[in-house]
Design a protein around this motif. Structure first.
Motif, short mmCIF file in Angstrom:
data_model
loop_
_atom_site.label_atom_id
_atom_site.label_comp_id
_atom_site.label_asym_id
_atom_site.label_seq_id
_atom_site.Cartn_x
_atom_site.Cartn_y
_atom_site.Cartn_z
N TYR A 1 1.03 -1.49 0.19
CA TYR A 1 0.50 0.36 -0.35
C TYR A 1 0.62 0.90 0.66
O TYR A 1 0.38 1.99 -0.56
N GLU A 2 2.17 1.28 0.63
CA GLU A 2 2.88 2.47 0.38
C GLU A 2 3.55 2.60 -1.25
O GLU A 2 4.17 3.33 -1.52
N HIS A 3 3.32 1.28 -2.27
CA HIS A 3 3.38 1.98 -3.55
C HIS A 3 2.55 1.48 -4.77
O HIS A 3 2.26 1.23 -5.88
N GLY A 4 1.11 2.20 -4.05
CA GLY A 4 -0.02 1.51 -4.25
C GLY A 4 -0.65 0.44 -4.28
O GLY A 4 -1.69 0.82 -4.93
N GLY A 5 -0.63 -0.24 -4.00
CA GLY A 5 -0.94 -1.27 -4.46
C GLY A 5 -2.42 -1.19 -3.13
O GLY A 5 -2.62 -0.55 -2.36
N LYS A 6 -3.45 -2.09 -3.23
CA LYS A 6 -4.68 -1.81 -2.68
C LYS A 6 -5.79 -3.40 -2.87
O LYS A 6 -5.51 -4.31 -3.23
N ILE A 7 -6.18 -3.53 -1.75
CA ILE A 7 -7.24 -4.75 -1.73
C ILE A 7 -8.20 -5.14 -2.85
O ILE A 7 -8.34 -5.78 -3.32
N ASN A 8 -8.46 -4.11 -2.68
CA ASN A 8 -9.93 -3.94 -3.66
C ASN A 8 -9.14 -3.96 -5.40
O ASN A 8 -9.70 -4.83 -6.09
N GLY A 9 -8.46 -3.51 -5.83
CA GLY A 9 -7.75 -3.55 -7.44
C GLY A 9 -6.77 -5.28 -6.88
O GLY A 9 -7.36 -5.71 -7.79
N THR A 10 -7.15 -5.76 -5.79
CA THR A 10 -6.36 -7.51 -6.27
C THR A 10 -7.67 -8.21 -5.92
O THR A 10 -7.19 -9.01 -7.07
N ASP B 1 -1.85 -10.42 11.41
CA ASP B 1 -2.03 -9.20 12.73
C ASP B 1 -1.65 -8.54 10.92
O ASP B 1 -2.39 -7.13 11.09
N LEU B 2 -0.72 -9.04 10.42
CA LEU B 2 0.13 -7.81 8.86
C LEU B 2 -0.88 -8.04 8.24
O LEU B 2 -1.29 -6.92 7.45
N PHE B 3 -1.48 -8.95 7.98
CA PHE B 3 -3.03 -8.94 7.39
C PHE B 3 -4.01 -8.31 6.83
O PHE B 3 -4.76 -7.37 6.54
N ALA B 4 -4.47 -8.05 8.20
CA ALA B 4 -5.38 -7.43 8.84
C ALA B 4 -4.97 -5.92 8.49
O ALA B 4 -5.59 -5.03 8.46
N LYS B 5 -4.14 -5.63 8.69
CA LYS B 5 -3.57 -4.21 8.20
C LYS B 5 -3.02 -3.70 7.68
O LYS B 5 -3.19 -2.72 7.05
N ILE B 6 -2.65 -4.35 6.33
CA ILE B 6 -2.56 -4.52 5.20
C ILE B 6 -3.70 -3.88 4.30
O ILE B 6 -3.95 -2.77 4.00
#
Ligand SMILES: [Zn+2]
Length: 313
Positions: free
Chosen positions: A216-225, A303-308
């Motif tokens: 997400y620091e370089h434009g990544g998005k859960i919805n886009g994935t 926990d990291l995935f929830a944060k992402i």
């Protein structure tokens, strides 16, 4: 005459030597983070060659999975691996046939997919990527969760062909469709489809069996994935072989299960975020819990995935 007892003792001794070797490998340096962990694995020099279909092969063991088509035109490669794997990757490529690497696709900028660009470029390959991948490679880029700042790559390591729209490469009698994606794992992802062999290489938009990292620091998005995965699902069949960024080569059912996991967690996190919950509150509520046993066993822990997911919404 050979003493059978002696032989079995020798075998036992060599077996123990193997066990000791494996244990000492496993207990090597205490890894500080993802960067160190992935590099340590690549440093072992073990590249596993998985023939897939026709001239398409997967190479596993140097960061992200590598897909390579080999034929009379030479080699067309997806992902460059980690630079310190140059020799074992070269050896593995040599076993596939004599032709040199003509093209390398970087599915995105992360070093475990692009670090080998410089040596492959020096060996004559053209490196294909998106403009955003080139942008991140050209400057110092930090991934906070990996506690690592990647320095700008050298000129030799920069992509040479920048794609902003899908392009089909006619190579060795195949049509290889290289497609830039909307922001998903990063803001510069690419997927590659080998038409004749019906093999799809997804880069890190698909981790087979594991929570994925989303940058997400370089434009990544859960919805886009999720959108990227949906676009694959409408175009592939049960015959398609899918090379994920990480994990074993998969099929449509596994990609669909990955998609359902992403949607399930996205919906939970989005609801909590809409209620005004903070990042810490959402992570503490364990929104991934029903999925953790199946998906939480690799480098991206629950926990990291929830944060992402929270931060990329
Ligand atoms: Zn990645």
């Amino acid at each position: 005459m050979t003493n059978p007892k002696f032989v079995s003792k020798v075998r036992l001794a060599s077996l123990m030597a193997v066990v000791v070797l494996v244990i000492s490998t496993l207990s090597l340096p205490v890894v500080a983070g993802v960067f160190e962990q992935v590099n340590a694995e690549a440093a072992s020099g073990r590249i596993t060659v998985h023939p897939l279909r026709g001239g398409v092969t997967e190479l596993e063991g140097s960061g992200g999975n590598i897909t390579v088509l080999t034929g009379s035109d030479g080699k067309f490669m997806v992902e460059a691996g980690i630079a310190l794997s140059k020799k074992p990757i070269q050896n593995a490529l040599d076993t596939l046939g004599a032709g040199s690497v003509k093209y390398v696709v970087n599915t995105h900028w992360h070093w475990d997919h692009s670090d080998g660009d410089a040596w492959l470029h020096e060996a004559g390959a053209l490196v294909i990527a998106t403009p955003n991948t080139a942008k991140h490679l050209a400057q110092a880029s930090r991934v906070t969760n990996w506690n690592h700042t990647f320095p700008p790559v050298t000129k030799d390591g920069m992509p040479t062909i920048l794609l902003t729209a899908a392009k089909t490469y006619n190579f060795d009698g195949d049509n290889i469709v290289v497609t830039p994606l909307a922001p998903s794992h990063t803001d510069g992802d690419i997927s590659v489809y080998f038409t004749k062999e019906d093999v799809l290489a997804t880069g890190d938009t698909f981790w087979n069996g594991f929570y994925p990292y989303i940058d997400y620091e370089h434009g990544g998005k859960i919805n886009g994935t999720i959108s990227a995965v949906d676009s694959y699902l409408v175009n592939i069949t049960d015959h398609t072989l899918i090379v994920p960024g990480h994990g074993a080569v998969g099929n449509k059912a596994q990609l669909k299960a990955f998609r359902d996991m992403l949607v399930g967690i996205r919906d939970r996190v989005a609801m909590l975020k809409a209620q005004g919950k903070t990042l810490d509150q959402v992570v503490a509520s364990k929104p991934t819990a029903p999925f953790d046993a199946q998906w939480g066993g690799f480098i991206v822990k629950p926990d990291l995935f929830a944060k992402i997911v929270y931060l990329s919404l």
